[in-house]
Every structure is written in structure tokens, then in C-alpha cells.
Design a protein around this motif. Sequence first.
Motif, PDB file in Angstrom:
ATOM      1  N   LYS A 107      51.206  29.137  49.781  1.00  0.00           N
ATOM      2  CA  LYS A 107      52.541  29.756  49.696  1.00  0.00           C
ATOM      3  C   LYS A 107      53.470  28.936  48.789  1.00  0.00           C
ATOM      4  CE  LYS A 107      52.355  31.996  54.256  1.00  0.00           C
ATOM      5  NZ  LYS A 107      50.961  31.658  54.580  1.00  0.00           N
ATOM      6  N   VAL A 108      52.941  28.561  47.629  1.00  0.00           N
ATOM      7  CA  VAL A 108      53.709  27.756  46.673  1.00  0.00           C
ATOM      8  C   VAL A 108      54.860  28.575  46.099  1.00  0.00           C
ATOM      9  CG1 VAL A 108      53.580  26.710  44.373  1.00  0.00           C
ATOM     10  CG2 VAL A 108      51.821  26.196  46.101  1.00  0.00           C
ATOM     11  N   LYS A 109      56.063  27.974  46.073  1.00  0.00           N
ATOM     12  CA  LYS A 109      57.257  28.676  45.580  1.00  0.00           C
ATOM     13  C   LYS A 109      57.572  28.357  44.124  1.00  0.00           C
ATOM     14  CE  LYS A 109      59.819  29.706  49.797  1.00  0.00           C
ATOM     15  NZ  LYS A 109      61.123  29.584  50.491  1.00  0.00           N
ATOM     16  N   VAL A 110      57.322  27.111  43.721  1.00  0.00           N
ATOM     17  CA  VAL A 110      57.569  26.697  42.336  1.00  0.00           C
ATOM     18  C   VAL A 110      56.305  26.038  41.812  1.00  0.00           C
ATOM     19  CG1 VAL A 110      58.902  25.184  40.806  1.00  0.00           C
ATOM     20  CG2 VAL A 110      60.049  26.395  42.677  1.00  0.00           C
ATOM     21  N   LEU A 111      55.908  26.400  40.588  1.00  0.00           N
ATOM     22  CA  LEU A 111      54.725  25.811  39.965  1.00  0.00           C
ATOM     23  C   LEU A 111      55.119  25.120  38.669  1.00  0.00           C
ATOM     24  CD1 LEU A 111      51.625  25.429  39.706  1.00  0.00           C
ATOM     25  CD2 LEU A 111      51.585  27.600  38.444  1.00  0.00           C
ATOM     26  N   THR A 138      59.116  30.663  40.697  1.00  0.00           N
ATOM     27  CA  THR A 138      59.463  30.012  39.441  1.00  0.00           C
ATOM     28  C   THR A 138      58.254  29.289  38.871  1.00  0.00           C
ATOM     29  OG1 THR A 138      61.702  29.627  40.286  1.00  0.00           O
ATOM     30  CG2 THR A 138      61.043  28.361  38.340  1.00  0.00           C
ATOM     31  N   ILE A 139      58.043  29.441  37.569  1.00  0.00           N
ATOM     32  CA  ILE A 139      57.026  28.681  36.842  1.00  0.00           C
ATOM     33  C   ILE A 139      57.740  27.823  35.809  1.00  0.00           C
ATOM     34  CG2 ILE A 139      55.059  28.784  35.269  1.00  0.00           C
ATOM     35  CD1 ILE A 139      54.205  31.370  36.627  1.00  0.00           C
ATOM     36  N   VAL A 140      57.533  26.525  35.888  1.00  0.00           N
ATOM     37  CA  VAL A 140      58.144  25.569  34.962  1.00  0.00           C
ATOM     38  C   VAL A 140      57.065  25.075  34.004  1.00  0.00           C
ATOM     39  CG1 VAL A 140      59.434  23.423  34.733  1.00  0.00           C
ATOM     40  CG2 VAL A 140      59.724  24.837  36.785  1.00  0.00           C
ATOM     41  N   ASP A 148      56.001  33.787  29.124  1.00  0.00           N
ATOM     42  CA  ASP A 148      56.609  34.709  30.078  1.00  0.00           C
ATOM     43  C   ASP A 148      55.530  35.193  31.036  1.00  0.00           C
ATOM     44  OD1 ASP A 148      58.459  36.317  31.315  1.00  0.00           O
ATOM     45  OD2 ASP A 148      58.189  37.993  29.926  1.00  0.00           O
ATOM     46  N   PRO A 149      55.633  34.914  32.330  1.00  0.00           N
ATOM     47  CA  PRO A 149      56.760  34.269  33.005  1.00  0.00           C
ATOM     48  C   PRO A 149      56.756  32.755  32.776  1.00  0.00           C
ATOM     49  CG  PRO A 149      55.012  34.674  34.578  1.00  0.00           C
ATOM     50  CD  PRO A 149      54.566  35.295  33.286  1.00  0.00           C
ATOM     51  N   GLY A 150      57.911  32.158  32.947  1.00  0.00           N
ATOM     52  CA  GLY A 150      58.012  30.714  32.816  1.00  0.00           C
ATOM     53  C   GLY A 150      59.293  30.304  32.136  1.00  0.00           C
ATOM     54  N   GLU A 151      59.754  29.102  32.477  1.00  0.00           N
ATOM     55  CA  GLU A 151      60.918  28.544  31.805  1.00  0.00           C
ATOM     56  C   GLU A 151      60.595  27.128  31.363  1.00  0.00           C
ATOM     57  OE1 GLU A 151      64.318  27.336  34.503  1.00  0.00           O
ATOM     58  OE2 GLU A 151      63.275  28.714  35.844  1.00  0.00           O
TER      59      GLU A 151
END
Length: 529
Positions: A107-111, A138-140, A148-151
Amino acid sequence: MNESFEPAWPNIAVMTASAAERFADRTAIVDGAERTSYAELYAEARRFGAALVAAGVEPRDRVGIWAPNGRDWIVALLGLYQAGATLVPVNTRFKGQEAADILRRAKVKVLVTVTEFLGNDYVAMLTGSGASLPDLRTIVIARGEQSDPGETWAGFMARGTDDGLAEVDRRRAALGPDDPSDVLFTSGTTGTPKGVLMTHRRAMGVGADWVAMAGLTADDRYVLVNPFFHMFGFKGGILACVAAGAAMLPQPVLDVDRVLGQVAEEGVTVLPGPPALYHSILEHADRDRYDLTSLRVAVTGAADIPVELIRRVREELPFSMIVAGYGLTEAGTATSTSPDDDPETIATTVGRPRPGFEIRIADAAGADVAPGEVGEIVLRGPTTMVGYLDDPAATEAVLSADGWLRTGDLGRLDESGCLRIAGRSKDMFIVGGFNAYPAEIEAMLLEHPGVRQVAVIGVPDERLGQVGMAFVVPRSPALDGAGVIAWCRERMANYKVPRFVELIDELPLTESGKVRKNALEARAAGRPG
């Protein structure tokens, strides 16, 4: 668990803050041309934590890192603890479906990930898997082209506000030693990976014990070859360095030329790694061109450390301390040799229990075997896991109510109390009623002058049930399988002698340096009869 064990700090976030105070101007990370001090590292970790707060991460939420060893990995790790989150690292060799399975189950929220590593774009692999990840918000992208997706890393870090920094300071103070710190998934080389749940107390315990074992200090410069998604690289590497104030030199891949160059240029003192690292250095044609005199500590660990390899490291490399140890994801470092052990002990055993650990050798029913006999290694200590994530049945199968862990590894205790590894219980094979242990046979085969590397498995046999098959990486083209078998017959009991020998260019390895025996079994299954 040993209740007398108490770490020096209440959590990893406070340990990081303490390092920034004690070692402010000392170098924390050397990554290419980038050099980061401990004060700078802590400031970035706090900012990363504040960005997680802005992204909606709450205490105990899980943050994944799917990336090679590097500066950003360390910042993200120490930063997520500032936000009170829990680490879930992902094996860099995983494909999209495998990574998605880990992220979904945890259940990872941010990667935090990358889009360029060894020709792989992890974001594209993940989206291409078609997996549903309802918890991932969120994907960093730490390194590589924006996707995309990702920032971007910079864009994500810019989310951190003064209010977010104030919040991470509150969370750091509230985080306790028994709060969850990480969920490391087992390698999965023999089945579905299981998530090993640990706490801050246990994780810091592995790091602190590693500091004591290696005599690590703020003057040390530590090359981090072991992957950070693995217990050795994460806890015996990053956490140990932060606890001691040592400089970290992360390596994204095992590049022996780069490692030797850094040893010479940076005055590296600590160089732990899997057996494959030392083997590659010993075999390097231009090793003598590099100044390696700064090297002080070598530490290696595996269920089957080759005896001949340890002997060569002692004789041919300048380390003043060589430690052989035994550890696993579910328990951290359980045993090690001592600096004052004689060469034979270091070469042929993985030493005695680490402080707080107890070791038993048990039969299939769980009863202790007779002294000197081989059985399953069962252990208990202060850094043993809480259990497997969301899998009480699997936990109950290996972890007793009073803390004894069944490791699945086979070994025996010698007359001096040192542990000798015989292999994995699943790797043992029975030849005409005799138990054959691959690690023992491999160690003997490595004494053959023509054998560079070797792995042994059991294969079916109509008459004997199973017999041994050896996969050998030769030192020269002159080596032949029949000659290896004849050599073995002069030196081993008949049931230990491999009936088949296949010469190969290289052994299939996991990124943590273990031989992928399942790949060899598949190869053996396809051989001509």
C-alpha cells in the motif's frame, strides 16, 4: 527479543539529527562530483520529509524507493523517517509486474524512482504492467527524464514549506523505537517475496552492531556496493555510517574499475561486499596499478562463502580486518568472526553469535541435534523481525512466540562454538540416503586450481533419488568436466561427488550477490538425458 537491548536514539530520524550535530561539516556522501556534508544531508532530509507531508503522507504510511544506490536514495530514506513514514525498497532487477506487486501489497503512497538505469525506465515499466495501484498517489523521479505520471525531484522538494518543516519536527519527536521502520521483501528466488516488517529499534540495532563489529568511526570512508534495497546495504551500510559519522560512497552497479579508482582517489577504508566483489578484485588484471593501502575493513556474508576466497583476500589484499558474517533479512547480522580469530576460523566459519543473539541447531521436529551435527539454524536476538507483512500463517511457521526464528539455513556448531554453514535446507539433496550439502561441496571444489567459481545443485536420478550437478566457471579453457569429476573422486566421499559438470561463462546472481539456484535448476532440467 532481548529486552535489555536499547538503541542510543529513539528513532532513525533523531539519529540523523544527532549526526548533523556531531558531524556537521564532515562529508556524509560522495556521489560523483557531488559532496554532501552531514549538516546538508539533514537539511535535505527534513525538506524531503516536509514535501511528503505536503503530498498527504501520514505517520506509518509507506514510501517506496525503486532506484539504484545513489545520493538521492539516501536523502529519500532519511527524509521519509522525518515524516514518520515507513520504507518499502524495491529490487532494482524487478520488472514492472514484480514491482507493482510489492507496491500494491505494501500500500505504498509515494514512490521515488528513476527513468534511466541500465536501459530501464521504471515508470514506463510500472505503467506498462497494467497493474492497479489504488494507494499510489505520487511518483517522484529522482534521476532521468521527466515522465507522466511523475514529478521531478526538484519539483517535489519545492513542496516543502515552513509549516511542513514544523510538522516533521513534531513527527520526529513523536516517533518511537517500536514504530515500524521498514518492510524489506525477501529476494523471491524460490517463491513469492515476503515482506519482512521491522521497527526503528531493530533497524538501528543492525546498524549499531555493524559499527561495533567493524570498528566504524567518523574517519572511515565506506564504499557502498551492496544494494540499498537489501538489508546489508541499507542497515549495515547507510544506517551504520550515519550512526558513526562515516563518509558514504554509493555505487549504483558493481563496477570494479570504479571501485578500485575510488579506493585510490578517496582513501577508502571500508569495503564490504558479496563474495563476487572480492573475487572480481582478486582477478582484476590491473589491480596492482591502484593504491589500495588505505583499505582497513573487509566484510562479506552469504550462506555459502567460499573458503578459498577468504584465504586469498587475507593473503593478497591489504585489509587489516577481515570479517566473515552470517545474516538474513529477517534478523540482521546474527554471527561474525572476530578480528583476533586465527586464519582457519575466518576462512572456514561465519563466527560466533553477535551480542544478544542465541543460536541453536535443530532437526525437522525442532529438537536440538547432537553437537557437531548438521541441522537447521534457529536463532533469537534483538534485531529479529516483527513478522511477515499481512501474513500471520507464514510468520507463525518460522517465528515462535518466544522469538526463535527458523532460518531455513543449514549449519553446525563446531567445538569452539563457531557456526559453519552447510547451505539452505531447500538446497540440500539426498544421494542414496546420504545428505549432501551444496555449500560444503562447493567449498571443496574451489580448491581445484582450474575452478574460478562454482555452484552445486541436486538433480533427479533413477537409482539414487538425487545426485549432484556442478556448474563451474573455469579459470582456463583447458578445464573439462570429466577431469573435475575425477579430481572430486580422489577427495570426496562418493555421494558428494557431482555426477554432472557443466562449464559456464558466469553464474546467475541476484543483485545482492547470491547464486540464483532456481535458474540453475531450470537449466539442468533442460539438459540432455
